[in-house]
Scaffold this motif. Structure first.
Motif, mmCIF file in Angstrom:
data_model
loop_
_atom_site.group_PDB
_atom_site.id
_atom_site.type_symbol
_atom_site.label_atom_id
_atom_site.label_comp_id
_atom_site.label_asym_id
_atom_site.label_seq_id
_atom_site.Cartn_x
_atom_site.Cartn_y
_atom_site.Cartn_z
ATOM 1 N N LEU A 94 -4.930 5.967 5.268
ATOM 2 C CA LEU A 94 -4.825 5.943 3.812
ATOM 3 C C LEU A 94 -5.065 7.348 3.248
ATOM 4 O O LEU A 94 -5.659 8.202 3.923
ATOM 5 C CB LEU A 94 -5.849 4.962 3.235
ATOM 6 C CG LEU A 94 -5.731 3.512 3.716
ATOM 7 C CD1 LEU A 94 -6.874 2.676 3.157
ATOM 8 C CD2 LEU A 94 -4.389 2.916 3.339
ATOM 9 N N PRO A 95 -4.640 7.600 2.021
ATOM 10 C CA PRO A 95 -4.857 8.928 1.429
ATOM 11 C C PRO A 95 -6.327 9.315 1.299
ATOM 12 O O PRO A 95 -6.647 10.499 1.181
ATOM 13 C CB PRO A 95 -4.198 8.806 0.047
ATOM 14 C CG PRO A 95 -3.241 7.676 0.163
ATOM 15 C CD PRO A 95 -3.839 6.731 1.140
ATOM 16 N N THR A 96 -7.231 8.345 1.303
ATOM 17 C CA THR A 96 -8.662 8.640 1.221
ATOM 18 C C THR A 96 -9.223 9.185 2.530
ATOM 19 O O THR A 96 -10.371 9.640 2.570
ATOM 20 C CB THR A 96 -9.440 7.371 0.868
ATOM 21 O OG1 THR A 96 -9.207 6.382 1.887
ATOM 22 C CG2 THR A 96 -9.014 6.830 -0.478
ATOM 23 N N GLY A 97 -8.434 9.127 3.615
ATOM 24 C CA GLY A 97 -8.935 9.491 4.926
ATOM 25 C C GLY A 97 -9.408 8.287 5.713
ATOM 26 O O GLY A 97 -9.748 8.411 6.897
ATOM 27 N N GLY A 98 -9.440 7.108 5.081
ATOM 28 C CA GLY A 98 -9.768 5.872 5.774
ATOM 29 C C GLY A 98 -8.536 5.289 6.435
ATOM 30 O O GLY A 98 -7.494 5.951 6.585
ATOM 31 N N ALA A 99 -8.620 4.030 6.826
ATOM 32 C CA ALA A 99 -7.509 3.400 7.525
ATOM 33 C C ALA A 99 -7.550 1.899 7.328
ATOM 34 O O ALA A 99 -8.593 1.326 6.974
ATOM 35 C CB ALA A 99 -7.556 3.729 9.021
ATOM 36 N N VAL A 100 -6.416 1.254 7.574
ATOM 37 C CA VAL A 100 -6.328 -0.200 7.567
ATOM 38 C C VAL A 100 -5.550 -0.610 8.816
ATOM 39 O O VAL A 100 -4.497 -0.036 9.121
ATOM 40 C CB VAL A 100 -5.649 -0.723 6.275
ATOM 41 C CG1 VAL A 100 -4.260 -0.130 6.080
ATOM 42 C CG2 VAL A 100 -5.584 -2.245 6.273
ATOM 43 N N TRP A 101 -6.099 -1.571 9.550
ATOM 44 C CA TRP A 101 -5.518 -1.994 10.823
ATOM 45 C C TRP A 101 -5.352 -3.501 10.846
ATOM 46 O O TRP A 101 -6.004 -4.237 10.087
ATOM 47 C CB TRP A 101 -6.412 -1.592 12.005
ATOM 48 C CG TRP A 101 -6.915 -0.200 11.998
ATOM 49 C CD1 TRP A 101 -8.203 0.214 11.818
ATOM 50 C CD2 TRP A 101 -6.151 1.001 12.198
ATOM 51 N NE1 TRP A 101 -8.298 1.574 11.886
ATOM 52 C CE2 TRP A 101 -7.041 2.084 12.115
ATOM 53 C CE3 TRP A 101 -4.804 1.253 12.428
ATOM 54 C CZ2 TRP A 101 -6.631 3.404 12.261
ATOM 55 C CZ3 TRP A 101 -4.396 2.569 12.572
ATOM 56 C CH2 TRP A 101 -5.300 3.624 12.491
ATOM 57 N N LEU B 58 0.835 -1.201 0.000
ATOM 58 C CA LEU B 58 0.000 0.000 0.000
ATOM 59 C C LEU B 58 0.872 1.254 0.000
ATOM 60 O O LEU B 58 0.542 2.255 -0.639
ATOM 61 C CB LEU B 58 -0.921 -0.002 1.219
ATOM 62 C CG LEU B 58 -2.093 -0.987 1.199
ATOM 63 C CD1 LEU B 58 -2.761 -1.036 2.564
ATOM 64 C CD2 LEU B 58 -3.108 -0.618 0.123
ATOM 65 N N GLY B 59 2.002 1.191 0.715
ATOM 66 C CA GLY B 59 2.908 2.329 0.751
ATOM 67 C C GLY B 59 3.561 2.615 -0.584
ATOM 68 O O GLY B 59 3.929 3.764 -0.863
ATOM 69 N N ARG B 60 3.704 1.599 -1.435
ATOM 70 C CA ARG B 60 4.260 1.812 -2.771
ATOM 71 C C ARG B 60 3.257 2.509 -3.688
ATOM 72 O O ARG B 60 3.652 3.189 -4.645
ATOM 73 C CB ARG B 60 4.691 0.479 -3.382
ATOM 74 C CG ARG B 60 5.891 -0.161 -2.698
ATOM 75 C CD ARG B 60 6.199 -1.520 -3.274
ATOM 76 N NE ARG B 60 6.488 -1.459 -4.710
ATOM 77 C CZ ARG B 60 6.729 -2.518 -5.467
ATOM 78 N NH1 ARG B 60 6.725 -3.728 -4.912
ATOM 79 N NH2 ARG B 60 6.971 -2.377 -6.755
ATOM 80 N N ARG C 69 -7.804 14.577 7.570
ATOM 81 C CA ARG C 69 -6.934 13.409 7.754
ATOM 82 C C ARG C 69 -6.250 13.038 6.443
ATOM 83 O O ARG C 69 -5.056 12.740 6.407
ATOM 84 C CB ARG C 69 -7.768 12.249 8.287
ATOM 85 C CG ARG C 69 -6.957 11.117 8.874
ATOM 86 C CD ARG C 69 -7.845 9.987 9.381
ATOM 87 N NE ARG C 69 -8.809 10.463 10.345
ATOM 88 C CZ ARG C 69 -10.122 10.414 10.180
ATOM 89 N NH1 ARG C 69 -10.616 9.912 9.050
ATOM 90 N NH2 ARG C 69 -10.931 10.853 11.097
ATOM 91 N N GLY C 70 -7.005 13.026 5.357
ATOM 92 C CA GLY C 70 -6.422 12.704 4.062
ATOM 93 C C GLY C 70 -5.376 13.723 3.635
ATOM 94 O O GLY C 70 -4.343 13.359 3.055
ATOM 95 N N GLU C 71 -5.620 15.010 3.918
ATOM 96 C CA GLU C 71 -4.641 16.048 3.577
ATOM 97 C C GLU C 71 -3.358 15.867 4.389
ATOM 98 O O GLU C 71 -2.246 16.052 3.868
ATOM 99 C CB GLU C 71 -5.257 17.425 3.839
ATOM 100 C CG GLU C 71 -4.351 18.603 3.500
ATOM 101 C CD GLU C 71 -4.089 18.747 2.013
ATOM 102 O OE1 GLU C 71 -3.225 19.568 1.650
ATOM 103 O OE2 GLU C 71 -4.742 18.042 1.212
ATOM 104 N N ALA C 72 -3.496 15.493 5.658
ATOM 105 C CA ALA C 72 -2.319 15.264 6.489
ATOM 106 C C ALA C 72 -1.499 14.087 5.970
ATOM 107 O O ALA C 72 -0.268 14.118 5.976
ATOM 108 C CB ALA C 72 -2.740 15.022 7.938
ATOM 109 N N LEU D 295 1.153 6.846 3.207
ATOM 110 C CA LEU D 295 0.382 6.326 4.322
ATOM 111 C C LEU D 295 0.667 7.190 5.547
ATOM 112 O O LEU D 295 1.754 7.757 5.671
ATOM 113 C CB LEU D 295 0.734 4.865 4.620
ATOM 114 C CG LEU D 295 0.546 3.858 3.489
ATOM 115 C CD1 LEU D 295 0.987 2.472 3.943
ATOM 116 C CD2 LEU D 295 -0.901 3.820 3.030
ATOM 117 N N GLY D 296 -0.291 7.276 6.456
ATOM 118 C CA GLY D 296 -0.138 8.107 7.648
ATOM 119 C C GLY D 296 -0.007 7.266 8.900
ATOM 120 O O GLY D 296 -0.718 6.273 9.076
ATOM 121 N N MET D 297 0.895 7.662 9.777
ATOM 122 C CA MET D 297 1.060 6.991 11.065
ATOM 123 C C MET D 297 -0.083 7.384 11.998
ATOM 124 O O MET D 297 -0.451 8.560 12.072
ATOM 125 C CB MET D 297 2.392 7.376 11.695
ATOM 126 C CG MET D 297 3.603 6.773 11.014
ATOM 127 S SD MET D 297 3.731 4.990 11.324
ATOM 128 C CE MET D 297 4.049 4.991 13.079
#
Length: 555
Positions: A71-78, A51-53, A541-544, A57-59
């Motif tokens: 994720l760039p969409t403002g969502g997340a994966v855990w 996903l990082g490629r 979140r997505g902008e960050a 991705l945001g910490m």
């Protein structure tokens, strides 16, 4: 009697933040038959790397303790831990908060696409590391239940807000006390375990069997926050973890009544709709006895309101959002103020994870319309089963659609009858809104009402027209596939699970490629879901994530 809502409490239909969380099972096939099994945590690490490629991705920050990324969409994966199974685990995908059910549906479909493509790229077919696939399913082959959750924004009416703020202060105080007591207990337990580990364990270890030593040697080191492992023997973990869970009981004794009087005060009124909603949103399942069920997840639920952190306390509604804020205040003091806000998030645990677009759209959209109805008409009540959870189990198990349940006040009703009553009440509410303000009802609301009615008509005629809802509702589609395949037993259960694979060769994806699955979203809506939804917390979140700064916490 409840007071009518004030003008400030009335919202435009479907205008509420909505989100979906899907727990995805991992299926791994070694490159060679009988080859070693890669632990799920390592599969997840490779998924994150892939996903990082594809994009930044945001910490996670703040009070978030899970292992994962934004994720760039403002969502997340855990990575979701399966307790007492350190080599197992699930991938949890959380969509961004979206404005309305159509945007939430598009975000869910984009999430499926992104994660499905990433796992296949991380484990390409024929590679020496084997292949891996994600399954958007609610039960695995061992009958462990997980699946999807839905999150909806609600606005507390003025008379309930003051009571909730009083209860939330008591809740926050109890959580603070819990942390001090738990910290003291943890330090004491850690000292005892360290003593046992250093003094006793060296004398016990030589008596281990060779098989036990081999299993211990194969156990890979853990990643950050991914298991409940304390670095001690399994027997020690089995003692400490239940003790920590038992320590939550006093907090739950304060928190659950508080949440029932605040954000989830309307749960009893919404429960009849949710118990019968399996007819629309059920994904279907073949149980161990070979019986076909309309919905898979319902049998794991035991309460109307519960909290999954306590064993055996899974509810149709989860008090998790409020518990996370109360518990997280110790690390992020701003969460204490958020706990008493007027806008709250409620989590619905009833629904299965859907693969059919139309089924997921009906699941999200009809629930939003019901919340609109309940907020606008505080005195309206649907036909209410005497035992709501028993009704949920009964309706989820009945593919004939003839099962009835006893109602409060007398009489009996089927799931279809309860759904019809809810549909008629929603239609009347929308018509009254449109009469007062012609532009007050969006076109999406009328579209949902039409789809809802068509689905109920199709279910009533299902015995005579079994293909009418094929490609529209998951459980109808899956049952037809099983009938056409003519399989039973383990073969039927295998086909059942394969239906949920996020892979081009899964039975569902083949049907979709053949044009047999009804599409709801337009191409423009699918493209828009690749960006953070505007006018939502996910936008910041997505902008960050895009700028490489620490995203706002996910509470």
């Amino acid at each position: 009697m409840n007071a009518p809502p004030s003008p400030a409490d009335v919202r435009r239909p479907l205008d509420r933040l909505t989100g979906v969380e899907s727990e995805l099972a991992i299926r791994y096939c070694p490159a060679k038959p009988g080859g070693p099994r890669v632990p799920n945590r390592m599969i997840f690490a490779r998924l994150l790397a892939r996903l990082g490629r594809d994009g930044p991705l945001g910490m996670p920050g703040g009070a978030m303790a899970k292992w994962g990324r934004f994720l760039p969409t403002g969502g997340a994966v855990w990575f979701e831990v399966i307790k007492n199974a350190p080599d197992a685990g699930l991938v949890e995908g959380a969509t961004p908060e979206c404005r309305g059910s159509r945007a939430a549906l598009a975000a869910s479909r984009e999430q499926d696409r992104r994660l499905g493509e990433a796992i296949r790229a991380a484990f390409p077919p024929g590679s020496c590391g084997g292949s891996a696939t994600l399954l958007k399913v609610d039960r695995d082959a061992l009958e462990r239940s997980f699946g999807g959750q839905e999150n909806y924004e609600i606005v507390l009416p003025a008379e309930r807000l003051e009571a909730w703020r009083h209860w939330s202060r008591a809740f926050a105080g109890a959580a603070t006390l819990f942390w001090f007591v738990a910290l003291a207990g943890f330090l004491t337990a850690a000292a005892v375990l360290a003593l046992v580990w250093v003094v006793v364990w060296p004398f016990v270890r030589p008596w281990q069997t060779p098989a036990q030593r081999r299993r211990a040697a194969r156990r890979p080191p853990g990643g950050p926050n991914e298991t409940v492992s304390l670095g001690a023997p399994t027997w020690a973990e089995r003692i400490v973890v239940p003790v920590l869970q038992a320590a939550l009981l006093p907090l739950a004794a304060v928190g659950l009544p508080a949440v029932r009087r605040g954000p989830l005060a309307d749960a009893p009124r919404l429960m009849p709709f949710l118990a019968s909603r399996a007819l629309l949103a059920g994904a279907g399942a073949v149980d161990r006895r070979g019986r076909f069920r309309v919905a898979a997840k319902a049998t794991a639920l035991r309460f109307v309101v519960g909290i999954s952190d306590l064993p055996g306390c899974r509810g149709a509604f989860s008090a998790g959002p409020q518990f996370k804020r109360a518990m997280g205040q110790f690390m992020d003091p701003s969460l204490r103020a958020k706990l008493g806000e007027r806008r709250q998030r409620i989590t619905v645990n009833v629904g299965d994870s859907n693969r059919c677009e139309a089924a997921e759209y009906l699941k999200l959209g009809t629930t939003c319309l019901m919340l609109d109805l309940l907020e606008a008409r505080p005195d309206w009540r649907p036909p209410t089963p005497r035992r709501p959870i028993a009704a949920l189990h009964r309706f989820a198990a009945d593919s004939t659609l003839t099962a009835t349940v006893r109602l409060v006040g007398g009489g009996r009703a089927t799931a279809l009858q309860i759904q019809r009553t809810c549909l008629n009440a929603v239609r009347d509410h929308l018509q009254s809104v449109a009469a007062a303000e012609p532009a007050g009802v969006p076109e999406a609301a009328w579209d949902l009402v039409l789809r809802w009615g068509d689905a109920l008509d199709g279910l009533e005629a299902l015995a005579d027209e079994p293909d009418r809802l094929f490609g529209v509702l998951d459980w109808v589609t899956k049952r037809r596939l099983l009938q056409e395949a003519g399989v039973t037993g383990d073969a039927a259960r295998k086909l059942d699970l394969r239906y949920h694979e996020l892979a081009p060769d899964s039975p569902f994806d083949r049907l979709e490629q053949a044009g047999l699955i009804e599409r709801v979203l337009t191409d423009a809506e699918r493209d828009a879901a690749r960006r953070p939804p505007p006018d939502t917390p996910a936008a910041a979140r997505g902008e960050a994530v895009r700028l490489g700064t620490l995203p706002p916490s996910w509470d």
